[in-house]
Design a protein around this motif. Sequence first.
Motif, mmCIF file in Angstrom:
data_model
loop_
_atom_site.group_PDB
_atom_site.id
_atom_site.type_symbol
_atom_site.label_atom_id
_atom_site.label_comp_id
_atom_site.label_asym_id
_atom_site.label_seq_id
_atom_site.Cartn_x
_atom_site.Cartn_y
_atom_site.Cartn_z
ATOM 1 N N THR B 216 56.105 34.465 69.699
ATOM 2 C CA THR B 216 55.463 35.754 69.434
ATOM 3 C C THR B 216 56.032 36.345 68.156
ATOM 4 O OG1 THR B 216 55.094 36.184 71.784
ATOM 5 C CG2 THR B 216 55.110 38.108 70.320
ATOM 6 N N VAL B 217 55.152 36.866 67.318
ATOM 7 C CA VAL B 217 55.594 37.555 66.111
ATOM 8 C C VAL B 217 54.956 38.936 66.068
ATOM 9 C CG1 VAL B 217 55.511 37.593 63.578
ATOM 10 C CG2 VAL B 217 56.034 35.453 64.783
ATOM 11 N N THR B 218 55.763 39.946 65.774
ATOM 12 C CA THR B 218 55.269 41.307 65.604
ATOM 13 C C THR B 218 55.446 41.720 64.149
ATOM 14 O OG1 THR B 218 57.411 42.324 66.060
ATOM 15 C CG2 THR B 218 55.978 41.912 67.951
ATOM 16 N N GLY B 219 54.643 42.657 63.707
ATOM 17 C CA GLY B 219 54.774 43.145 62.340
ATOM 18 C C GLY B 219 53.655 44.103 62.013
ATOM 19 N N PRO B 220 53.579 44.506 60.739
ATOM 20 C CA PRO B 220 52.583 45.501 60.348
ATOM 21 C C PRO B 220 51.150 44.988 60.395
ATOM 22 C CG PRO B 220 54.365 45.351 58.728
ATOM 23 C CD PRO B 220 54.524 44.201 59.654
ATOM 24 N N ALA B 238 64.775 27.544 65.682
ATOM 25 C CA ALA B 238 65.250 27.391 64.311
ATOM 26 C C ALA B 238 64.390 28.165 63.323
ATOM 27 C CB ALA B 238 65.276 25.905 63.932
ATOM 28 N N GLY B 239 63.165 28.500 63.737
ATOM 29 C CA GLY B 239 62.275 29.227 62.847
ATOM 30 C C GLY B 239 62.494 30.724 62.844
ATOM 31 N N LEU B 240 63.337 31.217 63.733
ATOM 32 C CA LEU B 240 63.546 32.668 63.805
ATOM 33 C C LEU B 240 64.153 33.219 62.518
ATOM 34 C CD1 LEU B 240 64.783 33.044 67.501
ATOM 35 C CD2 LEU B 240 62.646 33.937 66.525
ATOM 36 N N ALA B 241 64.977 32.426 61.863
ATOM 37 C CA ALA B 241 65.615 32.893 60.626
ATOM 38 C C ALA B 241 64.562 33.183 59.558
ATOM 39 C CB ALA B 241 66.611 31.845 60.124
ATOM 40 N N ALA B 242 63.546 32.332 59.489
ATOM 41 C CA ALA B 242 62.493 32.552 58.496
ATOM 42 C C ALA B 242 61.725 33.833 58.796
ATOM 43 C CB ALA B 242 61.548 31.355 58.467
ATOM 44 N N ILE B 243 61.498 34.107 60.070
ATOM 45 C CA ILE B 243 60.791 35.337 60.440
ATOM 46 C C ILE B 243 61.657 36.547 60.091
ATOM 47 C CG2 ILE B 243 59.678 36.616 62.303
ATOM 48 C CD1 ILE B 243 58.382 33.882 61.731
ATOM 49 N N GLU B 244 62.936 36.423 60.403
ATOM 50 C CA GLU B 244 63.867 37.522 60.150
ATOM 51 C C GLU B 244 63.874 37.904 58.668
ATOM 52 O OE1 GLU B 244 67.299 37.592 62.623
ATOM 53 O OE2 GLU B 244 66.630 39.657 62.430
ATOM 54 N N ALA B 245 63.630 36.929 57.809
ATOM 55 C CA ALA B 245 63.678 37.156 56.366
ATOM 56 C C ALA B 245 62.438 37.877 55.844
ATOM 57 C CB ALA B 245 63.850 35.830 55.633
ATOM 58 N N VAL B 246 61.394 37.967 56.649
ATOM 59 C CA VAL B 246 60.172 38.635 56.207
ATOM 60 C C VAL B 246 60.243 40.099 56.627
ATOM 61 C CG1 VAL B 246 57.659 38.651 56.297
ATOM 62 C CG2 VAL B 246 58.899 36.480 56.525
ATOM 63 N N GLU B 247 60.252 40.982 55.651
ATOM 64 C CA GLU B 247 60.438 42.405 55.934
ATOM 65 C C GLU B 247 59.349 42.936 56.856
ATOM 66 O OE1 GLU B 247 60.841 44.830 52.485
ATOM 67 O OE2 GLU B 247 60.618 46.697 53.623
ATOM 68 N N GLY B 248 59.775 43.589 57.916
ATOM 69 C CA GLY B 248 58.820 44.208 58.825
ATOM 70 C C GLY B 248 58.370 43.311 59.959
ATOM 71 N N TYR B 249 58.722 42.060 59.902
ATOM 72 C CA TYR B 249 58.268 41.114 60.928
ATOM 73 C C TYR B 249 59.432 40.646 61.797
ATOM 74 C CZ TYR B 249 53.746 41.214 58.751
ATOM 75 O OH TYR B 249 52.544 41.656 58.275
ATOM 76 N N GLU B 250 59.143 40.491 63.079
ATOM 77 C CA GLU B 250 60.152 40.055 64.034
ATOM 78 C C GLU B 250 59.552 38.958 64.902
ATOM 79 O OE1 GLU B 250 63.237 41.214 64.014
ATOM 80 O OE2 GLU B 250 62.876 42.804 62.543
ATOM 81 N N GLY B 251 60.401 38.131 65.465
ATOM 82 C CA GLY B 251 59.889 37.024 66.255
ATOM 83 C C GLY B 251 60.665 36.810 67.532
ATOM 84 N N CYS B 252 60.021 36.136 68.470
ATOM 85 C CA CYS B 252 60.641 35.815 69.747
ATOM 86 C C CYS B 252 60.072 34.480 70.218
ATOM 87 C CB CYS B 252 60.326 36.922 70.764
ATOM 88 S SG CYS B 252 60.825 36.555 72.461
ATOM 89 N N VAL B 253 60.931 33.594 70.634
ATOM 90 C CA VAL B 253 60.433 32.347 71.207
ATOM 91 C C VAL B 253 60.862 32.275 72.666
ATOM 92 C CG1 VAL B 253 60.512 31.126 69.002
ATOM 93 C CG2 VAL B 253 62.435 30.949 70.570
#
Lengths: 173, 270
Positions: B216-220, B238-253
């Motif tokens: 799941t990814v949340t964001g604007p 392992a992909g959570l770091a890439a999501i974390e790097a995108v401003e405004g977006y968060e992820g959950c696996v």
Amino acid sequence: MRRMPIVVAGTAAGLAAVLGFHTETMGTSLRSGLPGASGTAKTPAGAAGAGGGSSTTTTTPSSTPGSVSGSTSTTTTTPTGTRSALGADIQYRYGELELEVTVTGSRITNVQPVIDTAFDPRSSQVNSYAEPLLQSETLRAQSANISGVSGATFTSQAYVQSLQAALDKLGFK
Amino acid sequence: MNARAPGAPGTVGAADPPAGPVLGHVHAVMGTMVSFDVRVGDGDGNAARVGLARACARLDRADAVFSTWKPNSPMSLLRRNEITLGDAPAEMAEVLERCAVARDLSGGCFDPWRLPGGIDPTGLVKGWAADRALAELRAAGVRAAIVGAGGDLATFGGPEPGSPWRIGVRDPKAAGSLACVVASPGAVATSGCYERGHHVIDPRTGRPGTRCESATVTGPELWLADALATALLVAGEAGLAAIEAVEGYEGCVITAGGSLAMTGSFPITS
């Protein structure tokens, strides 16, 4: 990164929400299908609009693989008694699905697949756990106080289409 | 990534009018059911209805242009090299540009150019179309709305003034249960193995790459959340770091073991 176990065992209201959305209810703030609209809704999701006066329902034909013939109906009353109807035979990407729906008054009391074939075992397995969703009280979306569900299934969409067609036949709002 | 979410909690204030009439609708399009929950507020109910019709027209248009199922859609023609990008409707270039952004942000885990069967932006188009549908409703002056496109949701406002939309995330392993509930910052997208019945292809290798049950990814905005959720399903934790790097977006696996792993500010509410 944070970690936690899955602790919330709420109700997946996705299908219920979709059904609840089917009826437009302008002019009334009571939406039984939407827990966010009324915390005291007592009717099952899918009954949105019942008692809300005049309501119009329009099913838009799908132009996509899972298609159902369109229908338009208008009703101002809520029928009572127990009635059943067959939904549309939905061909979807991974199989074929047709449901029989029973309603009692304004409640959906049973949903049974009449045709349920999937093109591969995995999809069949998906069906087997997706379909009981609407056979239970999970139709009621209130428990988790949520307004939508993320993560719908393709199967459930075919399911909703067939179910909606059956509900249309029953004049169920 | 700097644009604030249309439905960011900060845009909902005490000055908002009280909850008013609710407009609900379901539109079958793009191979799924798109549901609308529109809170009219003290706005014009007729304007809201017009906005809803325009929103549906946006979805139909997106389906007509981007469907890979319709043999004569511009997308299908492009896939068969029967037209060039220059021949296609203008939104084709816009969507492909966004696909490139999502590909780069995801480290190649979302890559419409490296899928079996040729270029396929489907993983982004649905969210993009829902964003546009939502924009029509905003323009119509409604107080709040959800556009739910087959399990991916674009939102603004909330059920009551001052409170965000609460969105349940399906538990991929337990029918009828939720894995968690999130406060929507404008978009909530979930990809899962259960959605397709097959493992997703890792575009980096061309082979099945699923390492988690759902992502799941949340964001604007939903176009990017949708694409990043697809990428996160491929990459797993392992992909959570890439999501974390995108401003405004968060992820959950949701891992195969059934636990949740998420970025630092994932808007889980319970």
